[in-house]
Design a protein around this motif. Sequence first.
Motif, PDB file in Angstrom:
ATOM      1  N   THR A 178      38.080  33.009  44.433  1.00  0.00           N
ATOM      2  CA  THR A 178      39.021  33.787  43.626  1.00  0.00           C
ATOM      3  C   THR A 178      38.486  35.198  43.417  1.00  0.00           C
ATOM      4  N   CYS A 179      37.234  35.283  43.005  1.00  0.00           N
ATOM      5  CA  CYS A 179      36.633  36.604  42.810  1.00  0.00           C
ATOM      6  C   CYS A 179      35.889  37.065  44.050  1.00  0.00           C
ATOM      7  N   ILE A 187      34.434  40.537  45.469  1.00  0.00           N
ATOM      8  CA  ILE A 187      33.171  40.926  44.833  1.00  0.00           C
ATOM      9  C   ILE A 187      32.010  40.256  45.551  1.00  0.00           C
ATOM     10  N   VAL A 212      36.259  36.897  47.200  1.00  0.00           N
ATOM     11  CA  VAL A 212      36.861  37.553  48.360  1.00  0.00           C
ATOM     12  C   VAL A 212      36.651  39.058  48.240  1.00  0.00           C
TER      13      VAL A 212
END
Lengths: 200, 217
Positions: free
Chosen positions: B90-91, B95, B93
């Motif tokens: 979710t993050c 960060i 991709v």
Amino acid sequence: MLSPRARQAWRRGLFVCAALLAVGCRNDMQDQPRYEPNSPSQFFPDGTSVRPLVEGVVSRSERFESPEIETGLIDGKPIDRVPLPVDLAFLERGRQRYGIYCTPCHGGLGDGDGMIVQRGYRRPPSFHEERLRSMPDGHFYDVIVRGFGVMPSYRAQVRTNDRWAIVAYIRALQLSQNASLDDVPEAERGTLQASAGGAR
Amino acid sequence: MGMQVFHRSTNVISRVTIFGGLFAVVGALFLLAAINRSPWATRQGIAREQPVQFSHRHHAGELGIDCRYCHTTVEDLAYAGMPTTQTCMTCHVQIWSDSEFLEPVRASWRDEKPIRWIKVYDLPGYVYFDHSVHVNKGVGCQSCHGDVDDMNVLWQNPSLHMEWCLGCHREPEQHLRPRDQVFSMSYHPPADQLSLGLQLLAEYDVRPRTECGACHR
């Protein structure tokens, strides 16, 4: 010298002790032959004991009277209300779920300034811009279920009831950020004005 | 006077062997108990290396992400739930998307093979435990899992010995906190925990069972 009977008793005793020691070294009770949640499996080709859900499967605890509760749509268009009873407890639930799943990006105020955005994630639009304030409730529900832009679907994390509770709370957030003093009950205005010295 | 078969020193030798033997047996029992309570046997306090260098201190502590963001079923099921690779992505991709530390996560994403996390709190198969009833009755995550928001690599905080479980089941009022503080990592019990505990005990209808069948079912 021991009598033959005593000697036999000794031997039996030793045998029982040895047997107990041998049993103590096994972990059959500790590691029972069953799948714990998320145990690996050699039976299924993908190596997991957790089976993927069949497409379209519905949880027994999540059966609703009307289809729009699950889809957020009526005749293919997002519905313009929350199709569940909204009361204070529902809003509180929404606030709690929003805090868990949404604040990392959307921020506590819904202005898109969450911690993950501060760490470099693409900034989501503020819930307080005119475009999103005029969107029907079903749109927010749909974004939670299917995702939008870089935001992935949250349907696996957030259950149907909670999605609507979050939608209701986003509506409350939008109201709170676009309210005037007239919207505040008269009895509360005094305390609000007294504490509004440093507020925006 | 009859002939003495044994020398006088035999008295000493026999005493020493009798008492020494007793000491050896008792000592061995104490040693066994000490081994049983040592981290070597319980794994208490030993950091467990994982396939991904995931830091709870960073995610739960510095970023302040709620426990339930990843452990989604902790309020509803016995099992707290482990995040799917999609939850990580979710993050991630965006960060640290080319960080070498995250390669096992990206590999899991690419190959659709779940990450095989190492279980830190591995209860024996003969113990039944349910997360949901504990968090819904006011037992904080911290009460069992410790200061997870300060652990880079997780370890098992308590011994998980039965006496540890029973300690709380016998005196839950010493540990209960308000429901809205269960997932807080910065909660400090009030000075008068006992009166709060007794109040929550009644309010949440907490009746922990201590008979064998409660957990060994």
